[in-house]
Motif scaffolding. Structure first.
Motif, short mmCIF file in Angstrom:
data_model
loop_
_atom_site.label_atom_id
_atom_site.label_comp_id
_atom_site.label_asym_id
_atom_site.label_seq_id
_atom_site.Cartn_x
_atom_site.Cartn_y
_atom_site.Cartn_z
N MET A 1 -42.88 -57.22 -12.08
CA MET A 1 -42.67 -57.83 -10.78
C MET A 1 -43.60 -57.22 -9.74
SD MET A 1 -41.09 -60.33 -9.45
CE MET A 1 -40.19 -60.74 -10.90
N ILE A 2 -43.96 -55.98 -9.95
CA ILE A 2 -44.84 -55.31 -9.00
C ILE A 2 -46.17 -56.04 -8.85
CG2 ILE A 2 -45.83 -53.68 -10.68
CD1 ILE A 2 -44.96 -52.82 -7.06
N TYR A 3 -46.63 -56.68 -9.92
CA TYR A 3 -47.90 -57.41 -9.83
C TYR A 3 -47.79 -58.61 -8.88
CZ TYR A 3 -49.36 -54.60 -13.81
OH TYR A 3 -49.68 -53.55 -14.61
N PHE A 4 -46.65 -59.25 -8.86
CA PHE A 4 -46.46 -60.39 -7.95
C PHE A 4 -46.38 -59.90 -6.50
CE2 PHE A 4 -44.70 -62.16 -11.94
CZ PHE A 4 -45.54 -63.25 -12.05
N VAL B 1 -36.60 -60.35 -25.98
CA VAL B 1 -38.02 -60.08 -25.81
C VAL B 1 -38.73 -60.35 -27.13
CG1 VAL B 1 -39.73 -58.33 -25.22
CG2 VAL B 1 -37.50 -58.28 -24.13
N SER B 2 -39.83 -61.07 -27.07
CA SER B 2 -40.62 -61.36 -28.25
C SER B 2 -41.39 -60.12 -28.69
CB SER B 2 -41.60 -62.50 -27.95
OG SER B 2 -42.60 -62.56 -28.93
N GLU B 3 -41.20 -59.72 -29.95
CA GLU B 3 -41.92 -58.57 -30.49
C GLU B 3 -43.42 -58.84 -30.56
OE1 GLU B 3 -41.43 -55.26 -34.00
OE2 GLU B 3 -40.44 -57.20 -34.23
N LYS B 4 -43.79 -60.07 -30.91
CA LYS B 4 -45.20 -60.45 -30.98
C LYS B 4 -45.85 -60.34 -29.60
CE LYS B 4 -48.26 -64.22 -32.35
NZ LYS B 4 -48.32 -65.59 -32.87
N ALA B 5 -45.15 -60.82 -28.57
CA ALA B 5 -45.68 -60.72 -27.21
C ALA B 5 -45.78 -59.26 -26.76
CB ALA B 5 -44.81 -61.51 -26.24
N LEU B 6 -44.81 -58.44 -27.18
CA LEU B 6 -44.89 -57.01 -26.86
C LEU B 6 -46.15 -56.39 -27.44
CD1 LEU B 6 -41.28 -55.59 -27.40
CD2 LEU B 6 -42.64 -55.50 -25.31
N MET B 7 -46.43 -56.71 -28.70
CA MET B 7 -47.62 -56.17 -29.36
C MET B 7 -48.89 -56.68 -28.67
SD MET B 7 -46.27 -54.31 -31.50
CE MET B 7 -46.21 -53.94 -33.21
N PHE C 1 -48.16 -59.89 -20.28
CA PHE C 1 -48.66 -59.81 -18.91
C PHE C 1 -48.88 -58.34 -18.54
CE2 PHE C 1 -48.07 -59.97 -14.25
CZ PHE C 1 -48.93 -60.99 -13.93
N PHE C 2 -50.12 -57.85 -18.65
CA PHE C 2 -50.49 -56.49 -18.24
C PHE C 2 -49.52 -55.41 -18.73
CE2 PHE C 2 -52.25 -59.20 -14.79
CZ PHE C 2 -53.59 -58.91 -14.98
N LYS C 3 -49.44 -55.23 -20.03
CA LYS C 3 -48.59 -54.22 -20.67
C LYS C 3 -47.11 -54.45 -20.43
CE LYS C 3 -51.95 -50.76 -21.41
NZ LYS C 3 -52.11 -49.57 -22.12
N HIS C 4 -46.75 -55.65 -20.06
CA HIS C 4 -45.37 -56.07 -19.91
C HIS C 4 -45.22 -57.41 -20.61
CE1 HIS C 4 -45.78 -53.29 -16.51
NE2 HIS C 4 -44.49 -53.08 -16.66
N VAL C 5 -44.00 -57.85 -20.75
CA VAL C 5 -43.71 -59.18 -21.26
C VAL C 5 -42.75 -59.81 -20.26
CG1 VAL C 5 -42.86 -60.53 -23.21
CG2 VAL C 5 -44.00 -58.36 -23.63
N GLY D 1 -38.59 -67.35 -15.96
CA GLY D 1 -37.79 -66.97 -14.80
C GLY D 1 -38.51 -65.95 -13.94
N ASP D 2 -39.13 -64.96 -14.59
CA ASP D 2 -39.89 -63.94 -13.85
C ASP D 2 -41.06 -64.57 -13.11
OD1 ASP D 2 -38.18 -62.02 -14.95
OD2 ASP D 2 -39.58 -61.52 -16.56
N ILE D 3 -41.73 -65.52 -13.74
CA ILE D 3 -42.86 -66.19 -13.09
C ILE D 3 -42.38 -66.97 -11.87
CG2 ILE D 3 -44.57 -68.04 -13.36
CD1 ILE D 3 -44.97 -67.03 -16.24
N SER D 4 -41.25 -67.65 -12.00
CA SER D 4 -40.70 -68.41 -10.88
C SER D 4 -40.31 -67.46 -9.73
CB SER D 4 -39.48 -69.23 -11.34
OG SER D 4 -38.99 -70.00 -10.29
N VAL D 5 -39.68 -66.34 -10.07
CA VAL D 5 -39.31 -65.35 -9.04
C VAL D 5 -40.58 -64.81 -8.37
CG1 VAL D 5 -38.34 -63.04 -8.67
CG2 VAL D 5 -37.10 -64.70 -10.08
N GLY D 6 -41.58 -64.47 -9.17
CA GLY D 6 -42.83 -63.93 -8.63
C GLY D 6 -43.53 -64.93 -7.72
N PHE D 7 -43.62 -66.19 -8.17
CA PHE D 7 -44.24 -67.23 -7.35
C PHE D 7 -43.45 -67.41 -6.05
CE2 PHE D 7 -44.50 -71.65 -5.94
CZ PHE D 7 -45.87 -71.75 -5.70
N GLY D 8 -42.13 -67.39 -6.16
CA GLY D 8 -41.28 -67.53 -4.97
C GLY D 8 -41.49 -66.40 -3.98
N PHE D 9 -41.65 -65.19 -4.51
CA PHE D 9 -41.88 -64.06 -3.63
C PHE D 9 -43.22 -64.18 -2.91
CE2 PHE D 9 -43.16 -59.76 -2.51
CZ PHE D 9 -42.05 -59.37 -1.77
#
Length: 174
Positions: free
Chosen positions: A1-4, A103-109, A142-146, A150-158
């Motif tokens: 969230m810090i990136y947003f 959380v997707s393990e593939k996305a984590l990797m 997304f930059f060492k995070h997954v 919902g997070d994208i919507s919150v970030g865009f809203g912020f």
């Protein structure tokens, strides 16, 4: 969230917005104690989860529901409706998956996150099993995070909130 948050602040600076005018928008919030209280309560749940190594799904879901109510009451403010729906998506995801965000393990990797630390150190998330609702979980690297939709919507809203509540700086002629 810090990136947003950083993106929103950077955009405000680039677009020469006066960040101090955000303070004026707080007067327009309806029942701000709901939002502040649920934010503080979620920090407490996070601390308690790390302290005890247990998850508290009922408390987390209750805090999300109250937060969504507070956001809905403030949907007249710029970007808040996106934050509200993002929080709702995240609430649905954790409710469907037993109080934990899948959380997707593939996305984590793909993101470069160390999966072994995830398994033992995060009582608020679980590795994603097969689920028809996988798309509500964290599956976007997304930059060492997954993150989730919902997070994208919150970030865009912020970001929208920051841009919508800050005013243009007045140009002073010398």
């Amino acid at each position: 969230m810090i990136y947003f948050i950083l993106t929103g602040l950077l955009l405000c600076i680039i677009l020469k917005r006066n960040l101090l005018t955000i303070v004026d928008s707080f007067a327009a919030f309806r029942m701000p104690y709901l939002l502040i209280g649920t934010f503080a309560f979620q920090i407490f749940i996070y601390w308690l989860s790390h302290r005890t190594g247990r998850d508290y799904p009922i408390l987390l879901e209750l805090s999300f529901a109250i937060m969504i109510l507070g956001l809905w009451m403030n949907r007249h403010l710029p970007g808040i409706i996106f934050i509200c729906f993002g929080a709702l998506f995240n609430l649905i995801a954790i409710s469907i998956h037993g109080g934990l965000m899948p959380v997707s393990e593939k996305a984590l990797m793909m993101s470069g996150y160390n999966g072994s630390a995830f398994v033992t150190d995060d009582p608020r998330h679980q590795l994603m099993n097969t689920s028809s609702y996988w798309w509500l979980g964290d599956w976007i690297p997304f930059f060492k995070h997954v993150i989730s939709i919902g997070d994208i919507s919150v970030g865009f809203g912020f970001i929208r909130f920051l841009l919508g509540t800050t005013s243009k700086r007045e140009q002073h002629e010398g």
